[in-house]
Scaffold this motif. Structure first.
Motif, PDB file in Angstrom:
ATOM      1  N   GLU A 133      -3.435   5.802  -5.210  1.00 49.18           N
ATOM      2  CA  GLU A 133      -2.428   6.726  -5.005  1.00 49.18           C
ATOM      3  C   GLU A 133      -2.023   7.585  -6.424  1.00 49.18           C
ATOM      4  O   GLU A 133      -2.527   7.203  -7.482  1.00 49.18           O
ATOM      5  N   ASN A 134      -1.554   8.643  -6.194  1.00 52.43           N
ATOM      6  CA  ASN A 134      -0.964   9.496  -7.300  1.00 52.43           C
ATOM      7  C   ASN A 134       0.280   9.983  -7.048  1.00 52.43           C
ATOM      8  O   ASN A 134       0.555  10.357  -5.892  1.00 52.43           O
ATOM      9  N   PRO A 135       1.446   9.692  -7.866  1.00 56.67           N
ATOM     10  CA  PRO A 135       2.829  10.155  -7.502  1.00 56.67           C
ATOM     11  C   PRO A 135       2.909  11.696  -7.265  1.00 56.67           C
ATOM     12  O   PRO A 135       3.945  12.043  -6.504  1.00 56.67           O
ATOM     13  N   ARG A 136       2.043  12.591  -7.699  1.00 63.07           N
ATOM     14  CA  ARG A 136       1.990  13.854  -7.284  1.00 63.07           C
ATOM     15  C   ARG A 136       1.060  14.474  -6.360  1.00 63.07           C
ATOM     16  O   ARG A 136       1.101  15.494  -5.986  1.00 63.07           O
ATOM     17  N   GLN A 137       0.471  13.656  -5.626  1.00 63.44           N
ATOM     18  CA  GLN A 137      -0.638  13.907  -4.641  1.00 63.44           C
ATOM     19  C   GLN A 137      -0.194  13.461  -3.101  1.00 63.44           C
ATOM     20  O   GLN A 137      -0.537  12.376  -2.593  1.00 63.44           O
ATOM     21  N   HIS A 138       0.769  14.387  -2.615  1.00 64.42           N
ATOM     22  CA  HIS A 138       1.186  14.337  -1.560  1.00 64.42           C
ATOM     23  C   HIS A 138       2.001  15.436  -0.700  1.00 64.42           C
ATOM     24  O   HIS A 138       1.996  16.462  -1.680  1.00 64.42           O
ATOM     25  N   ASP A 155      -8.521 -11.562  13.672  1.00 66.88           N
ATOM     26  CA  ASP A 155      -8.047 -12.310  12.431  1.00 66.88           C
ATOM     27  C   ASP A 155      -9.239 -12.046  11.316  1.00 66.88           C
ATOM     28  O   ASP A 155     -10.301 -12.685  11.692  1.00 66.88           O
ATOM     29  N   GLY A 156      -9.195 -11.772  10.179  1.00 64.92           N
ATOM     30  CA  GLY A 156     -10.106 -11.690   9.265  1.00 64.92           C
ATOM     31  C   GLY A 156     -11.277 -10.931   9.533  1.00 64.92           C
ATOM     32  O   GLY A 156     -12.522 -11.174   9.347  1.00 64.92           O
ATOM     33  N   GLU A 157     -11.116  -9.816  10.274  1.00 65.19           N
ATOM     34  CA  GLU A 157     -12.402  -9.125  10.533  1.00 65.19           C
ATOM     35  C   GLU A 157     -12.984  -8.221   9.640  1.00 65.19           C
ATOM     36  O   GLU A 157     -14.001  -7.937   9.610  1.00 65.19           O
ATOM     37  N   PHE A 158     -12.116  -7.950   8.491  1.00 68.86           N
ATOM     38  CA  PHE A 158     -12.633  -6.969   7.309  1.00 68.86           C
ATOM     39  C   PHE A 158     -12.367  -7.596   6.081  1.00 68.86           C
ATOM     40  O   PHE A 158     -11.846  -8.417   5.544  1.00 68.86           O
ATOM     41  N   ASP A 159     -13.609  -7.487   5.338  1.00 68.55           N
ATOM     42  CA  ASP A 159     -13.557  -7.587   4.116  1.00 68.55           C
ATOM     43  C   ASP A 159     -12.905  -6.996   3.193  1.00 68.55           C
ATOM     44  O   ASP A 159     -12.427  -7.537   2.037  1.00 68.55           O
ATOM     45  N   ALA A 160     -12.757  -5.799   3.389  1.00 68.61           N
ATOM     46  CA  ALA A 160     -11.677  -4.891   2.456  1.00 68.61           C
ATOM     47  C   ALA A 160     -11.133  -3.825   3.620  1.00 68.61           C
ATOM     48  O   ALA A 160     -11.715  -3.524   4.418  1.00 68.61           O
ATOM     49  N   ILE A 161      -9.918  -3.364   3.229  1.00 74.67           N
ATOM     50  CA  ILE A 161      -9.314  -2.223   3.666  1.00 74.67           C
ATOM     51  C   ILE A 161      -8.997  -1.409   2.575  1.00 74.67           C
ATOM     52  O   ILE A 161      -8.342  -1.647   1.402  1.00 74.67           O
ATOM     53  N   THR A 162      -9.040   0.019   2.631  1.00 69.95           N
ATOM     54  CA  THR A 162      -8.628   1.070   1.739  1.00 69.95           C
ATOM     55  C   THR A 162      -7.600   2.012   2.294  1.00 69.95           C
ATOM     56  O   THR A 162      -7.803   2.369   3.702  1.00 69.95           O
ATOM     57  N   ILE A 163      -6.681   2.648   1.605  1.00 71.83           N
ATOM     58  CA  ILE A 163      -6.102   3.627   2.044  1.00 71.83           C
ATOM     59  C   ILE A 163      -5.977   4.580   0.798  1.00 71.83           C
ATOM     60  O   ILE A 163      -5.776   3.907  -0.428  1.00 71.83           O
ATOM     61  N   CYS A 164      -6.244   5.661   0.792  1.00 69.42           N
ATOM     62  CA  CYS A 164      -6.419   6.792  -0.377  1.00 69.42           C
ATOM     63  C   CYS A 164      -5.416   7.733   0.058  1.00 69.42           C
ATOM     64  O   CYS A 164      -5.439   8.489   1.097  1.00 69.42           O
ATOM     65  N   PHE A 165      -4.426   7.851  -0.718  1.00 68.39           N
ATOM     66  CA  PHE A 165      -3.479   8.827  -0.629  1.00 68.39           C
ATOM     67  C   PHE A 165      -2.666   9.005   0.630  1.00 68.39           C
ATOM     68  O   PHE A 165      -2.557   9.960   1.260  1.00 68.39           O
ATOM     69  N   GLY A 166      -2.341   7.684   1.136  1.00 71.62           N
ATOM     70  CA  GLY A 166      -1.659   7.413   2.450  1.00 71.62           C
ATOM     71  C   GLY A 166      -0.347   6.650   2.367  1.00 71.62           C
ATOM     72  O   GLY A 166       0.372   6.705   3.338  1.00 71.62           O
ATOM     73  N   PHE A 167      -0.344   5.939   1.362  1.00 73.79           N
ATOM     74  CA  PHE A 167       0.934   5.091   1.236  1.00 73.79           C
ATOM     75  C   PHE A 167       2.201   5.795   1.502  1.00 73.79           C
ATOM     76  O   PHE A 167       3.172   5.174   2.274  1.00 73.79           O
TER      77      PHE A 167
END
Length: 288
Positions: A230-235, A193-205
């Protein structure tokens, strides 16, 4: 408690296609390319036109294909049939018939360019400034959008071993895990619990089957913020689960109890991308 599987192998990412096309003889129907008869013929015979093998099998496949051409010219159809049966086991599975993971592996190994394209450097600059402390770079692929820094410790996570083996910074912890398993087989118990200060997802949603469940687990292991680019055209359309819009994404974040959700246009899209509706959005959400 699940034990995470760490990737320790390192492989170079090459632009060389690991598949080679084999030319096979076939007789086109006389009705013409655009006739219904030709389209019906194509459904049954496209495999002869799109026959590919792995590079390791190319020499053998080429030798067999040469024999097929000779037998075909001599009218020995029974021999052609037997040689085709010999050739079939060497054929790679057509792309449209592969699993999502196999498609992802194919792209991780083969694509010579980055999905971020010329905008990758700009996105890296933005995320690198916003990510401090312990950071989980989820669905990282072979790229990293977080530059090395003394103030940042990054853990990379993806469900594709081939991607993690080719990850840009192999010295970082690299963990194999499929986020689509969250909810079906528990969560990411190997993170506290609470291990990370930030989480990122780039072009994965767009590849998440159940974003609300994944975001809820992110909320548990976070003590700071979740950042999505995210980019609606990038997948890749054939493996995407849903389209992206800022509203769709923020609705899932709200379901996972994230607060203070902020959406901004990064203004890094090129003119041709904008003409196709391709804006780059950054969505930042704070832990509840």
């Amino acid at each position: 408690m699940k034990v995470p599987e760490y990737v320790t192998n390192i492989k170079l990412r090459k632009s060389e296609w690991p598949e080679r096309h084999i030319d096979l003889p076939y007789d086109l129907p006389p009705q013409g390319f655009f006739s219904p008869e030709y389209q019906n013929w194509l459904k049954e015979n496209r495999w002869m036109i799109d026959f590919s093998v792995h590079v390791s099998d190319f020499a053998l496949a080429k030798e067999i294909a040469g024999k097929i051409w000779i037998a075909h010219k001599q009218g020995k159809q029974e021999e052609v049939k037997l040689l085709l049966e010999e050739l079939q086991p060497l054929r790679v599975i057509p792309f449209d018939k592969r699993t999502a993971l196999k498609k992802w592996v194919h792209m991780m190994v083969q694509m010579p360019g980055d999905i971020g394209g010329p905008n990758k450097k700009k996105i890296c600059e933005v995320l690198s400034k916003r990510c401090k402390g312990r950071v989980l770079e989820a669905m990282c692929g072979f790229n990293s959008y977080i530059e090395p820094s003394d103030s940042c410790e990054v853990t990379a996570l993806d469900y594709c071993r081939e991607a993690l083996e080719r990850y840009r910074y192999p010295e970082r912890k690299r963990i194999i895990f499929d986020l689509n398993e969250v909810g079906n087989n528990g969560g990411m118990e190997f993170f506290k619990d609470g291990e990370f200060d930030a989480i990122t997802i780039c072009f994965g949603f767009q590849y998440l089957e159940n974003p609300a469940v994944v975001f809820k687990e992110f909320n548990r292991i976070l003590k700071g913020k979740l950042i999505l680019v995210e980019n609606p055209r990038q997948h890749y359309e054939d493996i995407a689960c849903r389209p992206f819009t800022p509203k769709i994404c923020t609705d899932f974040l709200k379901q996972a109890s994230f607060k203070k959700i902020n959406v901004e246009d990064l203004n890094v899209a090129e003119k041709w991308e904008l003409e196709q509706g391709g804006h780059y959005f950054l969505i930042e959400a704070l832990k509840s």
